[in-house]
Design an enzyme around this catalytic site. Sequence first.
Site, PDB file in Angstrom:
ATOM      1  NE  ARG A  35      14.233   8.188  37.829  1.00 32.49           N
ATOM      2  CZ  ARG A  35      13.254   7.692  37.089  1.00 32.49           C
ATOM      3  NH1 ARG A  35      13.550   6.856  36.113  1.00 32.49           N
ATOM      4  NH2 ARG A  35      12.008   7.999  37.316  1.00 32.49           N
TER       5      ARG A  35
ATOM      6  CB  THR B  41      18.123  15.315  33.835  1.00 29.97           C
ATOM      7  OG1 THR B  41      18.680  14.713  35.033  1.00 29.97           O
ATOM      8  CG2 THR B  41      18.303  16.831  33.900  1.00 29.97           C
TER       9      THR B  41
ATOM     10  CG  ASP C 273       9.651   7.191  44.428  1.00 33.66           C
ATOM     11  OD1 ASP C 273      10.322   6.508  45.233  1.00 33.66           O
ATOM     12  OD2 ASP C 273      10.097   8.196  43.869  1.00 33.66           O
TER      13      ASP C 273
ATOM     14  CG  ASP D 269       8.752   8.733  47.750  1.00 29.73           C
ATOM     15  OD1 ASP D 269       9.749   9.040  48.433  1.00 29.73           O
ATOM     16  OD2 ASP D 269       8.300   9.467  46.844  1.00 29.73           O
TER      17      ASP D 269
END
Length: 219
Positions: free
Chosen positions: A110, A114, A206, A209
């Site tokens: 991603r 944006t 995340d 991560d």
Amino acid sequence: MPTHSDSFANLRVFDHPLIQHKLTIARDRRTPPGDFRRLLNEIAGLMTYEVSRRFDVRGVQVETPLERTEGRQLSRPVTLVPILRAGLSMTDGVMQLFPEARVGHIGIRRDEATHRPVFYYAKLPHDVRDGYSIVIDPMLATGGSACAAIRYLKDAGCRDIQMICLVAAPEGVRRVHDEHPDVMVHAASLDRELDGNAYIRPGLGDAGDRVFGTVDVGS
Ligand code: PRP
Ligand code: URA
């Protein structure tokens, strides 16, 4: 047994106590990558039982040590399709139950500014269209990555597609429904909303991560 979401016809949420217990530990910011990966794989394994419930079977003859009898086997191949990177964190858990499954990979990240999906890699079995496809990604946020992966599979001829995720945002479920109403989403939780950075709230941060230790625990 998962329950159909009251809000979305294309969503099944797994309210099983064991899945909810494991999800809660996974959400905890203090849970280190090794435990996080183990939990995600365990949840995916528990979900697989229901996700595969409607797979077609065919009768086959089998020789037991005592006699010949009729058994049943899955009649079509199953392809797991993790979206890189984070989707890898649930794939082993599914493969524990489906050692015969093939794994096709789709690489999508991603864009941080944006929030749109950026496609960078794909490798699928040559006959992927003949069987069932299960898209795997712990996070369904805007739905951009999932919809791009599903579009890729459909362009490759796939028709029987489902998705397993851990945490889904209403925005992502809605988008999958709008673009791919034939694709059922299985999730451990329908979370509240997306925040201004398109992160799922309350979410778990995340996922990539946390799976791969590319962010400090507790940061
Ligand atoms: C995360 C996640 C999904 C995507 C969800 O991946 O694993 O693929 O974001 O967001 P969306 O629904 O808004 O598209 P990310 O792009 O962080 O890549 P990574 O797995 O390599 O960390
Ligand atoms: N991707 C993640 O890993 N987490 C989110 O909350 C949203 C997208």
